[in-house]
Scaffold this active site. Structure first.
Site, PDB file in Angstrom:
ATOM      1  N   ARG A 106       0.845  -1.182   0.000  1.00 36.97           N
ATOM      2  CA  ARG A 106       0.000   0.000   0.000  1.00 36.97           C
ATOM      3  C   ARG A 106       0.881   1.233   0.000  1.00 36.97           C
ATOM      4  O   ARG A 106       1.683   1.405   0.902  1.00 36.97           O
ATOM      5  CB  ARG A 106      -0.814  -0.047   1.298  1.00 36.97           C
ATOM      6  CG  ARG A 106      -2.213   0.382   1.111  1.00 36.97           C
ATOM      7  CD  ARG A 106      -3.164   0.104   2.221  1.00 36.97           C
ATOM      8  NE  ARG A 106      -2.779   0.098   3.591  1.00 36.97           N
ATOM      9  CZ  ARG A 106      -3.645   0.181   4.581  1.00 36.97           C
ATOM     10  NH1 ARG A 106      -4.912   0.293   4.330  1.00 36.97           N
ATOM     11  NH2 ARG A 106      -3.264   0.129   5.834  1.00 36.97           N
ATOM     12  N   THR A 110      -0.802   7.552  -0.955  1.00 36.14           N
ATOM     13  CA  THR A 110      -2.084   7.480  -1.682  1.00 36.14           C
ATOM     14  C   THR A 110      -2.976   6.349  -1.174  1.00 36.14           C
ATOM     15  O   THR A 110      -4.158   6.314  -1.476  1.00 36.14           O
ATOM     16  CB  THR A 110      -1.829   7.216  -3.177  1.00 36.14           C
ATOM     17  OG1 THR A 110      -1.191   5.923  -3.293  1.00 36.14           O
ATOM     18  CG2 THR A 110      -0.925   8.263  -3.801  1.00 36.14           C
ATOM     19  N   ASP A 202      -1.831  -4.488  12.696  1.00 39.33           N
ATOM     20  CA  ASP A 202      -1.259  -4.855  11.396  1.00 39.33           C
ATOM     21  C   ASP A 202      -1.097  -6.373  11.351  1.00 39.33           C
ATOM     22  O   ASP A 202      -0.274  -6.948  12.068  1.00 39.33           O
ATOM     23  CB  ASP A 202       0.095  -4.160  11.211  1.00 39.33           C
ATOM     24  CG  ASP A 202       0.622  -4.349   9.801  1.00 39.33           C
ATOM     25  OD1 ASP A 202       0.842  -3.346   9.111  1.00 39.33           O
ATOM     26  OD2 ASP A 202       0.801  -5.522   9.374  1.00 39.33           O
ATOM     27  N   ASP A 205       2.469  -7.692  10.489  1.00 38.74           N
ATOM     28  CA  ASP A 205       3.414  -7.538  11.597  1.00 38.74           C
ATOM     29  C   ASP A 205       3.138  -8.542  12.702  1.00 38.74           C
ATOM     30  O   ASP A 205       4.075  -9.064  13.323  1.00 38.74           O
ATOM     31  CB  ASP A 205       3.342  -6.114  12.159  1.00 38.74           C
ATOM     32  CG  ASP A 205       4.032  -5.102  11.263  1.00 38.74           C
ATOM     33  OD1 ASP A 205       4.850  -5.518  10.425  1.00 38.74           O
ATOM     34  OD2 ASP A 205       3.744  -3.904  11.391  1.00 38.74           O
TER      35      ASP A 205
HETATM   36  N1  URA Z   1      -4.005  -4.002   7.128  1.00 38.17           N
HETATM   37  C1  URA Z   1      -3.790  -4.455   8.370  1.00 38.17           C
HETATM   38  O1  URA Z   1      -2.901  -5.268   8.593  1.00 38.17           O
HETATM   39  N2  URA Z   1      -4.571  -3.991   9.363  1.00 38.17           N
HETATM   40  C2  URA Z   1      -5.563  -3.110   9.172  1.00 38.17           C
HETATM   41  O2  URA Z   1      -6.249  -2.748  10.118  1.00 38.17           O
HETATM   42  C3  URA Z   1      -5.774  -2.644   7.858  1.00 38.17           C
HETATM   43  C4  URA Z   1      -4.980  -3.102   6.849  1.00 38.17           C
END
Ligand code: URA
Length: 211
Positions: A106, A110, A202, A205
């Protein structure tokens, strides 16, 4: 909010496991195991309408007709990297599926998807493709993945996520009304950084302990 193509798989075991996953103190080992288990339960629902073919089978008593899924016509597309956390859950139920990898990140400014890797198996028109990503947040990555798979002429596309945000589902559904989405829970909304809230943070992560 009502979404035509969305199935929130409502099951006490899924809710229980997801609650443990949301807990910030749950470590990567347990997080991975739970994602695997929930994916397996989602797969059971998401594969409900797969076509079967009749086959002859010799039981110890006589020959009869059984039904089988043409699992070689099934492809899983995990969106790298968090999608990898859902791959084994599907494979444990559909072990002969092929895997197509799609690497997208991502753009932090943007929030739009940028492709960095693509390796798909040969598709046929009647293939079933399961695109998996634990977090359906803005929907941009999923939409990108659907577009890529459609470029190969695939008509049967199913999206599986662990969590979804209404903004993301709307975004995907508006552009791809033919695609069914299965998720374990629909959360409230996205925050200013496009994270799902309440969410679980995340997913990449937490799976790979990169923070
Ligand atoms: N990606 C993630 O890992 N967590 C989110 O909350 C949104 C996108």
């Amino acid at each position: 909010m009502d979404f035509k193509n969305l199935t929130v798989v409502n099951h006490p075991l899924i809710k229980h496991k997801l609650t443990i996953m949301r807990n910030k103190n749950t470590g990567p080992k347990e997080f991975r195991e739970l994602l695997n288990e929930i994916t397996l339960l989602l797969t059971y629902e998401a594969t409900r309408n797969l076509p079967t073919i009749d086959v002859d089978v010799d039981t110890p008593i006589q020959t009869t007709t059984g039904q089988m899924v043409e699992d070689k016509k099934i492809t899983i597309v995990p969106i790298l990297r968090a999608g990898l956390g859902m791959m084994d859950g599907i494979l444990s139920l559909v072990p002969n599926a092929s895997i197509g990898f799609l690497g997208i990140y991502r753009d932090p400014e943007t929030l739009k998807p940028v492709e960095y890797y693509l390796k798909f198996p040969p598709f046929t028109e009647n293939h079933y493709v399961f695109i998996v990503d634990p977090m359906l947040a803005t929907g941009f990555s999923i939409k990108y993945a659907i577009k890529k798979v459609k470029e190969f002429g695939v008509k049967n596309i199913i999206v599986m996520s662990l969590l979804a945000a209404p903004e993301g589902v709307k975004n995907v559904e508006e552009e791809h009304p033919d695609v069914k989405i299965f998720t374990a829970a629909m959360d409230e909304k996205l925050n200013d950084h496009a994270y799902i809230i309440p969410g679980l943070g995340d997913a990449g992560d937490r799976l790979f302990r990169t923070k």
